[in-house]
Design an enzyme around this catalytic site. Structure first.
Site, PDB file in Angstrom:
ATOM      1  N   HIS A   7      26.880  75.173   1.887  1.00  0.00           N
ATOM      2  CA  HIS A   7      26.449  76.576   1.812  1.00  0.00           C
ATOM      3  C   HIS A   7      27.223  77.420   2.823  1.00  0.00           C
ATOM      4  CE1 HIS A   7      22.921  74.101   0.584  1.00  0.00           C
ATOM      5  NE2 HIS A   7      22.922  74.969  -0.414  1.00  0.00           N
TER       6      HIS A   7
ATOM      7  N   ASP B  56      26.021  68.309   2.963  1.00  0.00           N
ATOM      8  CA  ASP B  56      25.492  68.515   1.611  1.00  0.00           C
ATOM      9  C   ASP B  56      26.583  68.803   0.590  1.00  0.00           C
ATOM     10  OD1 ASP B  56      25.885  70.872   2.995  1.00  0.00           O
ATOM     11  OD2 ASP B  56      23.871  71.671   2.652  1.00  0.00           O
TER      12      ASP B  56
ATOM     13  N   ASP C 232      29.472  72.897   5.816  1.00  0.00           N
ATOM     14  CA  ASP C 232      28.260  72.772   5.007  1.00  0.00           C
ATOM     15  C   ASP C 232      28.569  73.319   3.610  1.00  0.00           C
ATOM     16  OD1 ASP C 232      25.006  72.538   5.609  1.00  0.00           O
ATOM     17  OD2 ASP C 232      25.501  73.950   3.991  1.00  0.00           O
TER      18      ASP C 232
ATOM     19  N   HIS D  35      22.039  79.558   8.611  1.00  0.00           N
ATOM     20  CA  HIS D  35      21.594  80.687   7.773  1.00  0.00           C
ATOM     21  C   HIS D  35      20.759  81.699   8.554  1.00  0.00           C
ATOM     22  CE1 HIS D  35      23.149  78.819   4.246  1.00  0.00           C
ATOM     23  NE2 HIS D  35      22.332  77.766   4.301  1.00  0.00           N
TER      24      HIS D  35
HETATM   25 ZN   LIG Z   1      23.637  73.539   3.382  1.00  0.00          ZN
END
Ligand SMILES: [Zn+2]
Length: 612
Positions: A465, A550, A463, A426
């Site tokens: 995200h 995740d 991931d 990120h």
């Molecule tokens: Zn994540």
């Protein structure tokens, strides 16, 4: 007073810390030179050249340097210096050199005398001679000395660079880097007096032109194989490389080709022709007995593991899901299930700020450092909690990715998993986001390009995200294919399918947004139908995984239903891509994954698949 005292203590502590890690920092910087020097039984220094891809030829050179084409070269050893007259005398072969002196290169060398020297030197060291002295055919399978292939020569000369010369494109710098008509005073010069190239090889530019093993053919590049090309099967002339004391600057370029001067017009007088030897890297052949001291035989473990205790010193807030316990759970699992001793444990050095700056702004890096020093609790927003040692942990996380890449590129392992914190995908150029400080994977991709000259990198991000930071870094870049599966809509709100890359990077950013509740089948479908065809067409030189776990069915943050076995299957798909495109070269870097047991299960399955 108390506060001032505390600040002073922190500053002193940080200073101490900086002093303590300084030798490591220096080492990390020096390690830009990836090669090492070995001494052979007869005392000759050779440079261990790592295997790798490079772009051979030049679009700005002569017709015989076209087309520019990607070539893979296996690891080999190359003489650090041109063969000097002193070395030749050992074998009672008469020295033909015109400019006599023990430390000057041999010249007036015809190709067969150079081959005879290779054979003599092999015999003197108990190795198998490569050349059949009747037919002059070279045995490339053997362990003895030979002349370099043209590809080996150019790859070694370039040493990871792509400019005209190994030191850049400015011919005025030739004076410091080689002997040619502009500075040689009309003769050869003792070897090793000018600057070596980035891999520590001397006189690759100038002094004497060097024989290659290949027959010369002007249009050979049109049909040259991608792996270890060895030149045309037959021919009249052999290739000469590197230019000489009497050459123009142009003839000294890394890609410049010449052939036997008695036949063409290369202007190379015969007293401008010498050579240096190579041999296959013994590590390519594990069965070989090798008595050379510096080259201890090793038993390469297929998979490496990067870990460092400082990753635990990055503390978030109490009960924060991105906790040091995540790595403890992973390490405990690998030790309990017996995988740990089967992995090659890689101990990283911190990455230097110069490398972090390939992705992040100097202002942001300074802010991150200062925030940690000051004991600030959050960096940039409540999103990213930090502690005094978070900065050091983050430098070591990037350094961890580097050590994994180094181990793969040096063929110590085929692939590696990096159990690092803080995560990275990120983090954007000038801001921390979503538990991430520095974008470990993005900086890793830059490292592969700049340090190893690899041009095409595939980043697979599973991931839960979307890796907004990684997407942003390479959005316009056609050399990095970024593929992400992620829950959508979800944090960080980017990652729509319509975000396909910009400018020249159009089509090199592939987002597969998936609704909450997606299963193994949904992920496998995305990997089979979207990732696989795009990746095989792209044909990467190296594969990086942003491995967040995740999306696991038990995870606390994600809403997906991927099972432990599902992660193993995704791993297998990506591994196969790496095997098909780039000899299996793959480095996987931990991102998210917050259910300690689910994380340990998934990493275990992931590593088992990498080792298979
Ligand atoms: Zn994540």
């Amino acid at each position: 007073m108390g506060i001032r005292y505390t600040k002073l203590t922190i500053r002193l502590f940080c200073l101490l810390l900086i002093l303590l890690v300084m030798p490591d920092c220096r080492r990390a910087k020096d390690s830009i030179d990836v090669t090492r020097v070995v001494k052979t039984k007869t005392g000759i220094e050779m440079v261990v050249i790592p295997a790798g891809f490079f772009d051979m030829g030049s679009s700005k050179g002569a017709a015989d340097e076209l087309p520019v084409h990607k070539v893979w070269v296996d690891s080999f050893w190359m003489d650090r210096f041109e063969v000097v007259q002193e070395q030749f005398k050992k074998y009672q072969i008469s020295d033909p050199s015109h400019f006599k002196s023990p430390d000057r290169p041999l010249e007036q060398m015809n190709w067969t005398d150079a081959a005879i020297y290779c054979n003599e030197r092999s015999l003197a060291e108990g190795l198998d001679p490569c050349y059949d002295e009747q037919t002059w055919k070279c045995s490339f399978e053997g362990n003895g000395y030979r002349l370099p292939t043209e590809a080996e020569w150019e790859y070694a000369c370039r040493a990871g660079t792509s400019a005209k010369y190994s030191f850049g494109s400015d011919a005025r710098k030739l004076k410091a880097n080689g002997w040619f008509a502009g500075n040689s005073s009309g003769k050869t010069q003792p070897v090793g007096r000018k600057k070596p190239n980035l891999w520590g090889l001397y006189d690759m530019h100038g002094n004497v032109a060097e024989w290659c093993n290949d027959f010369y053919s002007e249009n050979y590049y049109e049909k040259s194989p991608q792996r270890n090309p060895k030149g045309p099967a037959a021919g009249e002339e052999r290739v000469l490389r590197g230019g000489a004391w009497n050459s123009t600057a142009d003839a000294l370029r890394s890609s410049s080709r010449a052939s036997d001067p008695s036949i063409d017009d290369t202007c190379l007088a015969s007293d401008a022709i010498g050579f240096r030897c190579v041999r296959n890297a013994p590590n390519n052949k594990p069965a070989e007995e090798n008595s050379m001291e510096e080259n201890k035989p090793h038993n390469p473990s297929k998979t490496g593991l990067v870990y460092h205790d400082i990753y635990l010193e990055h503390k978030t807030t109490p009960d924060h899901p991105e906790s040091p316990q995540r790595l403890v759970a992973i390490l405990d699992r690998l030790k309990q299930n017996g995988l740990y001793p089967k992995l090659l444990i890689l101990t990283p050095s911190p990455a230097t700020v110069e490398w972090i700056e390939t992705v992040h702004s100097p202002e942001y890096i300074k802010r991150a450092e200062n925030s940690c020093q000051k004991g600030t609790r959050f960096l940039d927003s409540l999103d990213t909690p930090i502690s005094p040692k978070s900065y050091d942990a983050a430098l070591m996380a990037v350094g961890g990715v580097f050590s994994a890449i180094d181990a793969v590129m040096q063929e110590k392992v085929t692939n590696a998993f990096c159990a690092v914190r803080p995560p990275g995908h990120h983090a954007i150029e000038d801001e921390a986001m979503g538990f991430c400080m520095f974008n470990n994977v993005a900086i890793g991709a830059r490292y592969l390009q700049k340090q190893y000259g690899l041009s095409k990198i595939l980043i697979v991000d599973w991931d839960v995200h979307h890796g907004n930071g990684t997407q942003a870094e390479f959005y316009d870049d056609p050399n990095v294919l970024y593929f992400s599966t992620h829950q959508y809509p979800f944090y960080p709100r980017t990652g729509a399918e319509t975000e396909k890359g910009g400018g020249k990077g159009q089509g090199y950013n592939i987002n597969v947004p998936l609704p909450a509740g997606s299963t193994d089948a949904d992920y496998l479908q995305a990997f089979k139908e979207k990732l696989e065809p795009a990746a095989l067409t792209f044909s990467p030189d190296f594969v990086l995984i942003s491995a967040g776990f995740d999306a696991h069915e038990n995870d606390l943050l994600g809403g997906m239903k991927v099972t432990t076995q599902g992660f193993a299957q995704l791993t297998a798909i990506v591994k196969t891509i790496a095997q098909k495109c780039c000899q299996g070269r793959l480095v996987s870097v931990l991102e998210g994954g917050y259910h300690l047991e689910g994380l340990a299960d998934s990493v275990e399955a992931h590593i088992q698949e990498l080792m298979r």
